[in-house]
Design an enzyme around this catalytic site. Sequence first.
Site, PDB file in Angstrom:
ATOM      1  N   ARG A 209      -4.061   2.290  -6.818  1.00 56.18           N
ATOM      2  CA  ARG A 209      -5.580   2.064  -7.290  1.00 56.18           C
ATOM      3  C   ARG A 209      -6.766   1.868  -6.239  1.00 56.18           C
ATOM      4  O   ARG A 209      -7.751   1.567  -6.860  1.00 56.18           O
ATOM      5  CB  ARG A 209      -5.268   0.293  -7.747  1.00 56.18           C
ATOM      6  CG  ARG A 209      -4.734   0.246  -9.250  1.00 56.18           C
ATOM      7  CD  ARG A 209      -4.871  -1.057  -9.952  1.00 56.18           C
ATOM      8  NE  ARG A 209      -3.735  -1.841  -9.122  1.00 56.18           N
ATOM      9  CZ  ARG A 209      -3.513  -3.331  -9.312  1.00 56.18           C
ATOM     10  NH1 ARG A 209      -4.723  -3.740  -9.883  1.00 56.18           N
ATOM     11  NH2 ARG A 209      -2.706  -3.804  -8.829  1.00 56.18           N
TER      12      ARG A 209
ATOM     13  N   ASP B  50       8.595   3.381  -9.560  1.00 58.99           N
ATOM     14  CA  ASP B  50       8.707   1.892  -8.913  1.00 58.99           C
ATOM     15  C   ASP B  50      10.283   1.515  -8.846  1.00 58.99           C
ATOM     16  O   ASP B  50      11.036   2.293  -9.533  1.00 58.99           O
ATOM     17  CB  ASP B  50       7.896   0.827 -10.120  1.00 58.99           C
ATOM     18  CG  ASP B  50       7.750  -0.307  -9.472  1.00 58.99           C
ATOM     19  OD1 ASP B  50       6.605  -0.599  -8.597  1.00 58.99           O
ATOM     20  OD2 ASP B  50       8.358  -1.324  -9.596  1.00 58.99           O
TER      21      ASP B  50
ATOM     22  N   ARG C 157       2.700   3.311  -0.683  1.00 57.36           N
ATOM     23  CA  ARG C 157       1.642   3.189  -1.799  1.00 57.36           C
ATOM     24  C   ARG C 157       0.429   3.999  -1.871  1.00 57.36           C
ATOM     25  O   ARG C 157      -0.589   3.667  -1.863  1.00 57.36           O
ATOM     26  CB  ARG C 157       1.295   1.839  -1.848  1.00 57.36           C
ATOM     27  CG  ARG C 157       2.291   0.688  -2.048  1.00 57.36           C
ATOM     28  CD  ARG C 157       2.542   0.496  -3.549  1.00 57.36           C
ATOM     29  NE  ARG C 157       3.740  -0.039  -3.912  1.00 57.36           N
ATOM     30  CZ  ARG C 157       3.367  -1.357  -4.485  1.00 57.36           C
ATOM     31  NH1 ARG C 157       2.043  -1.857  -5.084  1.00 57.36           N
ATOM     32  NH2 ARG C 157       4.478  -2.006  -4.909  1.00 57.36           N
TER      33      ARG C 157
ATOM     34  N   TYR D 261      13.940  -9.882  -8.101  1.00 60.13           N
ATOM     35  CA  TYR D 261      13.093  -9.840  -9.285  1.00 60.13           C
ATOM     36  C   TYR D 261      13.875 -10.210 -10.503  1.00 60.13           C
ATOM     37  O   TYR D 261      13.251 -10.679 -11.519  1.00 60.13           O
ATOM     38  CB  TYR D 261      12.350  -8.421  -9.455  1.00 60.13           C
ATOM     39  CG  TYR D 261      11.466  -8.163  -8.517  1.00 60.13           C
ATOM     40  CD1 TYR D 261      10.112  -8.539  -8.681  1.00 60.13           C
ATOM     41  CD2 TYR D 261      11.713  -7.541  -7.003  1.00 60.13           C
ATOM     42  CE1 TYR D 261       9.097  -8.262  -7.813  1.00 60.13           C
ATOM     43  CE2 TYR D 261      10.647  -7.167  -6.208  1.00 60.13           C
ATOM     44  CZ  TYR D 261       9.335  -7.704  -6.386  1.00 60.13           C
ATOM     45  OH  TYR D 261       8.364  -7.342  -5.706  1.00 60.13           O
TER      46      TYR D 261
ATOM     47  N   ARG E 272      -4.265   6.720 -14.919  1.00 60.36           N
ATOM     48  CA  ARG E 272      -3.553   5.428 -15.444  1.00 60.36           C
ATOM     49  C   ARG E 272      -4.355   4.935 -16.672  1.00 60.36           C
ATOM     50  O   ARG E 272      -3.258   4.790 -17.528  1.00 60.36           O
ATOM     51  CB  ARG E 272      -3.748   4.388 -14.411  1.00 60.36           C
ATOM     52  CG  ARG E 272      -2.790   3.109 -14.596  1.00 60.36           C
ATOM     53  CD  ARG E 272      -3.014   2.015 -13.684  1.00 60.36           C
ATOM     54  NE  ARG E 272      -2.191   0.838 -13.881  1.00 60.36           N
ATOM     55  CZ  ARG E 272      -2.492  -0.158 -14.685  1.00 60.36           C
ATOM     56  NH1 ARG E 272      -3.600   0.129 -15.423  1.00 60.36           N
ATOM     57  NH2 ARG E 272      -1.679  -0.964 -14.916  1.00 60.36           N
TER      58      ARG E 272
HETATM   59  O1  1CP Z   1       4.015   4.599  -2.505  1.00 62.10           O
HETATM   60  C1  1CP Z   1       3.865   5.174  -3.545  1.00 62.10           C
HETATM   61  O2  1CP Z   1       2.712   5.812  -3.554  1.00 62.10           O
HETATM   62  C2  1CP Z   1       4.889   5.447  -4.753  1.00 62.10           C
HETATM   63  C3  1CP Z   1       4.722   4.522  -5.453  1.00 62.10           C
HETATM   64  C4  1CP Z   1       5.225   3.162  -5.616  1.00 62.10           C
HETATM   65  C5  1CP Z   1       6.425   2.656  -4.807  1.00 62.10           C
HETATM   66  C6  1CP Z   1       7.174   3.244  -3.781  1.00 62.10           C
HETATM   67  C7  1CP Z   1       4.902   2.075  -6.491  1.00 62.10           C
HETATM   68  C8  1CP Z   1       3.857   2.254  -7.544  1.00 62.10           C
HETATM   69  N1  1CP Z   1       5.790   1.037  -6.148  1.00 62.10           N
HETATM   70  C9  1CP Z   1       6.746   1.198  -5.229  1.00 62.10           C
HETATM   71  C10 1CP Z   1       7.696   0.307  -4.719  1.00 62.10           C
HETATM   72  C11 1CP Z   1       7.717  -0.961  -5.138  1.00 62.10           C
HETATM   73  N2  1CP Z   1       7.325  -1.701  -6.348  1.00 62.10           N
HETATM   74  C12 1CP Z   1       7.991  -1.960  -4.122  1.00 62.10           C
HETATM   75  C13 1CP Z   1       8.440  -1.794  -2.832  1.00 62.10           C
HETATM   76  C14 1CP Z   1       7.466  -1.239  -2.108  1.00 62.10           C
HETATM   77  C15 1CP Z   1       6.615  -2.646  -1.581  1.00 62.10           C
HETATM   78  O3  1CP Z   1       7.150  -3.532  -0.726  1.00 62.10           O
HETATM   79  O4  1CP Z   1       5.299  -2.558  -1.661  1.00 62.10           O
HETATM   80  C16 1CP Z   1       7.910  -3.463  -4.809  1.00 62.10           C
HETATM   81  C17 1CP Z   1       8.255  -4.678  -4.211  1.00 62.10           C
HETATM   82  C18 1CP Z   1       7.422  -2.952  -6.218  1.00 62.10           C
HETATM   83  C19 1CP Z   1       7.322  -4.211  -7.355  1.00 62.10           C
HETATM   84  C20 1CP Z   1       6.048  -3.926  -7.733  1.00 62.10           C
HETATM   85  N3  1CP Z   1       5.695  -2.956  -8.464  1.00 62.10           N
HETATM   86  C21 1CP Z   1       4.658  -4.786  -7.525  1.00 62.10           C
HETATM   87  C22 1CP Z   1       4.740  -5.927  -6.539  1.00 62.10           C
HETATM   88  C23 1CP Z   1       5.044  -7.126  -7.196  1.00 62.10           C
HETATM   89  C24 1CP Z   1       4.955  -8.193  -6.202  1.00 62.10           C
HETATM   90  O5  1CP Z   1       6.227  -8.683  -6.091  1.00 62.10           O
HETATM   91  O6  1CP Z   1       4.069  -8.433  -5.451  1.00 62.10           O
HETATM   92  C25 1CP Z   1       3.791  -4.289  -8.291  1.00 62.10           C
HETATM   93  C26 1CP Z   1       2.407  -4.957  -8.345  1.00 62.10           C
HETATM   94  C27 1CP Z   1       4.337  -3.025  -8.948  1.00 62.10           C
HETATM   95  C28 1CP Z   1       3.542  -2.136  -9.972  1.00 62.10           C
HETATM   96  C29 1CP Z   1       3.149  -0.968  -9.199  1.00 62.10           C
HETATM   97  N4  1CP Z   1       4.106   0.225  -8.451  1.00 62.10           N
HETATM   98  C30 1CP Z   1       3.354   1.148  -8.152  1.00 62.10           C
HETATM   99  C31 1CP Z   1       1.743   0.860  -8.440  1.00 62.10           C
HETATM  100  C32 1CP Z   1       0.950   1.616  -7.913  1.00 62.10           C
HETATM  101  C33 1CP Z   1       1.795  -0.451  -8.940  1.00 62.10           C
HETATM  102  C34 1CP Z   1       0.552  -1.242  -9.692  1.00 62.10           C
HETATM  103  C35 1CP Z   1       0.525  -1.056 -10.940  1.00 62.10           C
HETATM  104  C36 1CP Z   1      -1.108  -0.430 -11.240  1.00 62.10           C
HETATM  105  O7  1CP Z   1      -2.030  -1.205 -11.037  1.00 62.10           O
HETATM  106  O8  1CP Z   1      -1.213   0.666 -11.661  1.00 62.10           O
END
Ligand code: 1CP
Length: 354
Positions: free
Chosen positions: A31, A77, A27, A154, A40
């Site tokens: 943010r 994502d 990640r 999910y 964003r």
């Molecule tokens: O790593 C990076 O910089 C690349 C971007 C990336 C990756 C690899 C994002 C951006 N998401 C992911 C993978 C992801 N998404 C995973 C697997 C990795 C992990 O365990 O963290 C999972 C479970 C998600 C699902 C997801 N998408 C969540 C989690 C929800 C939960 O169950 O707790 C969330 C909040 C998102 C949205 C998201 N994806 C990425 C970002 C930066 C965000 C936040 C949105 C925002 O506020 O802009």
Amino acid sequence: MPQLKNDRYIRALFKQDVDKTPVWMMRQAGRYLPEYKTTREKAGDFMSLCRSADLACEVTLQPLHRFKLDAAILFSDILTIPDAMGLGLYFTQDHGPRFERPISCKKDVDNLITPDPEGELQYVMNAVRTIRRELKNEVPLIGFSGSPWTLATYMVEAGTSKSFTKIKKMAFCEPQILHSLLDKLADTVINYLNAQIEAGAQSVMIFDTWGGVLSSRDYNDFSLQYMTKILDSLHRSFAGKKIPVTLFTKNGNQWLEQIADTGCDCIGLDWTIDIATAKMRVGSRVALQGNMDPSMLYASPERIKQEVATILEGFGNGNGHVFNLGHGIHLDVPPENAKVFVDAVHDLSVKYHK
Ligand code: 1CP
């Protein structure tokens, strides 16, 4: 094919010699960076950011402008797949993902479309192509997908979950329905990751974020066997270059030997295991990625450096370590602390590579 200017990350995944331990952060675009929040806002919402190749490229590169990271990861994502399968992804006020049409019965699974990576998911491939062009071979680009089990959680829970009761009810009451969903997801992930590799991803990682909520007996049946199926069908080399694959099961430390048996190149470790123990168990067979507690980035620069030194010492001499956090960086971490972390890995690791 032009050569990568910095190929430490790829070399470490193949357990080859490097001058310093490579590092990136799960990640790393997100943010905690003020410039991410600006982009964003420009995009409007999170999925519009993912759907714009130029803006997805911009946020992918943002952390690389600040820190000496050894790899970029595609900004996207894991939930792009269920969205493309027709579930209707949206994000609620607190940014939690939700689905309009979750999966609850056999008919729902039978009705799922198998997305074409260059059709419904073409925006992801366009982002990969744009990022590769803009990276100018400075560092490699990591592509990724969720594991079938993690995606299914999910899709069945209709969003994120704490107890996973809906999917476990399906697993234990109607396992054939869940297996047909997992099988469809495995086929979709194979097509999706192979398309990312064809579009330019130089390494891929599978995030099994929720594999660790399964019992020791159920993990293979519902998660690992489907990741193994994916590994067996992925392009392991493309355009004359070998493509390394990393599997990351959060809370999966009890299964390291089985994960190594899949034939992956690297195992992602969360922070709960001592890396020396992990190396002893599987380090002769695979590379290891990890594994500092992401919350350590709240600590002082001295404490962060001390923790990096301890983990480097735990891995010790030898090849096959990619430094990372044990899970994603928290959104309220000061970016200066991430810089301390990245620099410390480079500075303190030289002595292990002489
Ligand atoms: O790593 C990076 O910089 C690349 C971007 C990336 C990756 C690899 C994002 C951006 N998401 C992911 C993978 C992801 N998404 C995973 C697997 C990795 C992990 O365990 O963290 C999972 C479970 C998600 C699902 C997801 N998408 C969540 C989690 C929800 C939960 O169950 O707790 C969330 C909040 C998102 C949205 C998201 N994806 C990425 C970002 C930066 C965000 C936040 C949105 C925002 O506020 O802009």
